[in-house]
Write a protein that holds these residues in place. Structure first.
Motif, PDB file in Angstrom:
ATOM      1  N   ARG A  98       0.903  -1.406  -0.154  1.00  0.00           N
ATOM      2  CA  ARG A  98       0.126  -0.372  -0.212  1.00  0.00           C
ATOM      3  C   ARG A  98       0.947   1.134   0.024  1.00  0.00           C
ATOM      4  NH1 ARG A  98      -3.321  -0.318   4.709  1.00  0.00           N
ATOM      5  NH2 ARG A  98      -1.550  -0.912   5.803  1.00  0.00           N
ATOM      6  N   LEU A 132       3.282  -0.373  -4.168  1.00  0.00           N
ATOM      7  CA  LEU A 132       2.831  -0.833  -5.610  1.00  0.00           C
ATOM      8  C   LEU A 132       3.143   0.494  -6.628  1.00  0.00           C
ATOM      9  CD1 LEU A 132       1.574  -3.195  -7.316  1.00  0.00           C
ATOM     10  CD2 LEU A 132      -0.302  -2.582  -7.116  1.00  0.00           C
ATOM     11  N   CYS A 155      -1.996  -6.157   1.249  1.00  0.00           N
ATOM     12  CA  CYS A 155      -2.398  -4.939   0.669  1.00  0.00           C
ATOM     13  C   CYS A 155      -3.510  -4.412   1.632  1.00  0.00           C
ATOM     14  CB  CYS A 155      -2.487  -4.183  -0.855  1.00  0.00           C
ATOM     15  SG  CYS A 155      -4.090  -5.640  -1.305  1.00  0.00           S
ATOM     16  N   ARG A 177      -3.974  -5.181  -4.775  1.00  0.00           N
ATOM     17  CA  ARG A 177      -2.314  -4.294  -5.122  1.00  0.00           C
ATOM     18  C   ARG A 177      -1.432  -5.781  -5.040  1.00  0.00           C
ATOM     19  NH1 ARG A 177      -3.225   0.884  -2.639  1.00  0.00           N
ATOM     20  NH2 ARG A 177      -4.359   0.040  -0.653  1.00  0.00           N
ATOM     21  N   LYS A 214      -1.275  -7.940  -7.671  1.00  0.00           N
ATOM     22  CA  LYS A 214      -0.343  -7.621  -8.703  1.00  0.00           C
ATOM     23  C   LYS A 214       1.212  -7.726  -8.744  1.00  0.00           C
ATOM     24  CE  LYS A 214      -3.770  -4.592 -10.464  1.00  0.00           C
ATOM     25  NZ  LYS A 214      -4.203  -2.807 -10.808  1.00  0.00           N
TER      26      LYS A 214
END
Length: 97
Positions: free
Chosen positions: A20, A38, A58, A63, A66
């Motif tokens: 985050r 990220l 996150c 996120r 990802k």
């Protein structure tokens, strides 16, 4: 998974990397987590695991999923599904600042 991750942290077998943004991280994160946002995530900056499991985190799991894909062949094992939201709902400790 939050309770399992907490047990791993207490046992010293996990490293949590929170993807985050810094403001979100400062507002509350898994105790001992490292912040690698990220927006500028570079898998090469991940800490050396040295026999520990790296777990990405996150807010809700999107996120971190990802970031996990960005890690490719690096030894990053998983991400916390449900993220901090799930961690908080489970009532586990939070570190601020």
């Amino acid at each position: 998974m939050p309770a399992e991750l907490h047990d791993m942290i207490v046992a010293g077998t996990a490293i949590v990397v929170d993807v985050r943004e810094p403001g979100e991280f400062q507002g509350g994160h898994v105790p001992g987590a490292i912040n690698l946002p990220l927006s500028r995530f570079d898998p090469g900056q991940l800490p050396q695991a040295e026999g520990k499991e790296i777990v990405l985190n996150c807010a809700a799991g999107m996120r971190s999923a990802k970031a996990l894909k960005m890690c490719g062949d690096l030894p990053v094992d998983t991400h916390l599904r449900g993220g901090m939201g799930m961690w908080l709902r489970t009532g586990l400790p939070v570190e601020r600042g």
